[in-house]
Design a protein around this motif. Structure first.
Motif, mmCIF file in Angstrom:
data_model
loop_
_atom_site.group_PDB
_atom_site.id
_atom_site.type_symbol
_atom_site.label_atom_id
_atom_site.label_comp_id
_atom_site.label_asym_id
_atom_site.label_seq_id
_atom_site.Cartn_x
_atom_site.Cartn_y
_atom_site.Cartn_z
ATOM 1 N N TYR A 13 37.153 49.815 -16.919
ATOM 2 C CA TYR A 13 38.450 49.397 -17.449
ATOM 3 C C TYR A 13 38.513 49.663 -18.944
ATOM 4 C CZ TYR A 13 38.733 46.913 -13.038
ATOM 5 O OH TYR A 13 38.761 46.608 -11.714
ATOM 6 N N ILE A 15 41.306 48.833 -22.373
ATOM 7 C CA ILE A 15 42.532 48.251 -22.921
ATOM 8 C C ILE A 15 43.024 49.154 -24.044
ATOM 9 C CG2 ILE A 15 43.540 46.261 -24.110
ATOM 10 C CD1 ILE A 15 42.637 45.584 -21.282
ATOM 11 N N THR A 24 48.443 48.151 -22.647
ATOM 12 C CA THR A 24 48.242 48.615 -21.280
ATOM 13 C C THR A 24 46.741 48.624 -21.006
ATOM 14 O OG1 THR A 24 48.114 50.931 -21.905
ATOM 15 C CG2 THR A 24 50.283 50.097 -21.296
ATOM 16 N N ALA A 25 46.416 48.720 -19.746
ATOM 17 C CA ALA A 25 45.020 48.860 -19.352
ATOM 18 C C ALA A 25 44.937 49.945 -18.290
ATOM 19 C CB ALA A 25 44.484 47.547 -18.794
ATOM 20 N N PHE A 43 47.795 49.390 -15.677
ATOM 21 C CA PHE A 43 48.372 48.052 -15.696
ATOM 22 C C PHE A 43 49.143 47.859 -16.995
ATOM 23 C CE2 PHE A 43 44.466 47.871 -13.285
ATOM 24 C CZ PHE A 43 44.748 47.066 -12.206
ATOM 25 N N ILE A 45 50.187 45.154 -19.501
ATOM 26 C CA ILE A 45 49.731 43.804 -19.817
ATOM 27 C C ILE A 45 50.945 42.896 -19.921
ATOM 28 C CG2 ILE A 45 48.496 42.383 -21.488
ATOM 29 C CD1 ILE A 45 46.705 44.393 -20.073
ATOM 30 N N VAL A 60 43.739 41.660 -16.505
ATOM 31 C CA VAL A 60 43.667 42.864 -15.678
ATOM 32 C C VAL A 60 42.675 42.684 -14.530
ATOM 33 C CG1 VAL A 60 42.976 45.289 -15.691
ATOM 34 C CG2 VAL A 60 44.418 44.398 -17.507
ATOM 35 N N ARG A 63 44.199 40.424 -11.932
ATOM 36 C CA ARG A 63 45.246 41.117 -11.178
ATOM 37 C C ARG A 63 44.644 42.123 -10.204
ATOM 38 N NH1 ARG A 63 49.318 43.182 -15.616
ATOM 39 N NH2 ARG A 63 50.126 44.316 -13.820
ATOM 40 N N ARG A 64 43.606 42.819 -10.624
ATOM 41 C CA ARG A 64 42.969 43.799 -9.749
ATOM 42 C C ARG A 64 42.355 43.108 -8.535
ATOM 43 N NH1 ARG A 64 40.649 45.745 -6.139
ATOM 44 N NH2 ARG A 64 39.238 47.481 -6.129
#
Length: 71
Positions: A13, A15, A24-25, A43, A45, A60, A63-64
């Protein structure tokens, strides 16, 4: 290279933001040592209060992990 790392998949990952704005990521996935671009994800953010990479990474990852449909 033929490495036996003891696992078949790896996710990484990152950022990103522009001077603390528009965070964003991205997630990249490697299976058996090769990139699996079908499983790359981006993603946006949601927590935009302050540029805090640790909090953004936590968002993130959480959410993942909610996506059971992603292998």
């Amino acid at each position: 290279m033929d490495w036996d790392l003891g696992f078949a998949s790896l996710e990484a990952y990152d950022i990103s933001n522009i001077q603390g704005k528009e965070p964003t990521a991205s997630m990249v996935r490697f299976d058996n040592g090769k990139p699996n671009k079908n499983l790359y994800r981006k993603f946006n953010i949601q927590a935009k209060d302050e540029p805090n990479d640790y909090l953004m990474m936590r968002e993130v990852i959480r959410r993942r992990l909610k996506h059971d449909e992603w292998p």
